[in-house]
Design a protein around this motif. Structure first.
Motif, PDB file in Angstrom:
ATOM      1  N   LEU A  44       0.821  -1.208   0.000  1.00  0.00           N
ATOM      2  CA  LEU A  44       0.000   0.000   0.000  1.00  0.00           C
ATOM      3  C   LEU A  44       0.861   1.267   0.000  1.00  0.00           C
ATOM      4  CD1 LEU A  44      -2.944   0.963  -0.056  1.00  0.00           C
ATOM      5  CD2 LEU A  44      -2.943   0.901   2.426  1.00  0.00           C
ATOM      6  N   SER A  45       1.826   1.299  -0.941  1.00  0.00           N
ATOM      7  CA  SER A  45       2.675   2.478  -1.005  1.00  0.00           C
ATOM      8  C   SER A  45       2.975   2.946  -2.429  1.00  0.00           C
ATOM      9  CB  SER A  45       3.991   2.225  -0.259  1.00  0.00           C
ATOM     10  OG  SER A  45       4.721   1.188  -0.871  1.00  0.00           O
ATOM     11  N   CYS A  46       2.216   2.446  -3.440  1.00  0.00           N
ATOM     12  CA  CYS A  46       2.565   2.861  -4.804  1.00  0.00           C
ATOM     13  C   CYS A  46       1.361   3.177  -5.705  1.00  0.00           C
ATOM     14  CB  CYS A  46       3.428   1.798  -5.487  1.00  0.00           C
ATOM     15  SG  CYS A  46       2.562   0.293  -5.963  1.00  0.00           S
ATOM     16  N   ALA A  47       0.216   2.640  -5.472  1.00  0.00           N
ATOM     17  CA  ALA A  47      -0.994   2.876  -6.280  1.00  0.00           C
ATOM     18  C   ALA A  47      -0.868   2.360  -7.708  1.00  0.00           C
ATOM     19  CB  ALA A  47      -1.396   4.347  -6.268  1.00  0.00           C
ATOM     20  N   THR A  48      -0.030   1.335  -7.945  1.00  0.00           N
ATOM     21  CA  THR A  48       0.111   0.781  -9.297  1.00  0.00           C
ATOM     22  C   THR A  48      -0.662  -0.523  -9.487  1.00  0.00           C
ATOM     23  OG1 THR A  48       2.188  -0.346  -8.744  1.00  0.00           O
ATOM     24  CG2 THR A  48       2.358   1.880  -9.684  1.00  0.00           C
ATOM     25  N   CYS A  49      -1.685  -0.706  -8.666  1.00  0.00           N
ATOM     26  CA  CYS A  49      -2.595  -1.842  -8.844  1.00  0.00           C
ATOM     27  C   CYS A  49      -4.046  -1.347  -8.859  1.00  0.00           C
ATOM     28  CB  CYS A  49      -2.367  -2.915  -7.783  1.00  0.00           C
ATOM     29  SG  CYS A  49      -2.760  -2.387  -6.101  1.00  0.00           S
TER      30      CYS A  49
END
Length: 106
Positions: A44-49
């Motif tokens: 929960l630290s990148c928003a790439t999903c």
């Protein structure tokens, strides 16, 4: 067995069998879905999903936590009302989830 149906931005549909307890992101990555980058591996630290969940299915999911809500403001493609980070969606018994992938994650 649970099922996840993902539609990419070009309209191609991928149907995946999923194990209860896994995240939708883990299932997608394990099955080589190219539209899920998952740079942080689900921490929960990148928003790439980012996925856009079908409206009918969105209502069946547990509400998102505050951190996921904040992360969704940082997605490469603007969030929509049914946007979620699929690392935060846990597969449940009998789940039949439908979601669309944005045109890019980065």
């Amino acid at each position: 067995m649970a099922k996840i149906t993902l539609t990419d931005s070009g309209g191609a549909i991928t149907v995946l069998d999923a194990n209860p307890g896994d995240s939708v992101m883990e299932t997608a990555v394990r099955n080589g879905v190219t539209g899920i980058v998952a740079e942080c591996g689900g921490s929960l630290s990148c928003a790439t999903c980012h996925v856009i969940v079908d409206e009918a299915d969105f209502a069946t999911l547990p509400p998102m936590e505050e951190m996921e809500d904040e992360m969704l403001w940082g997605t490469a493609v603007d969030r929509l009302p049914t946007s979620r980070l699929c690392c935060q969606i846990r597969v449940t018994d009998g789940m039949d989830l439908h979601a669309a992938l944005p045109e890019t994650q980065v």
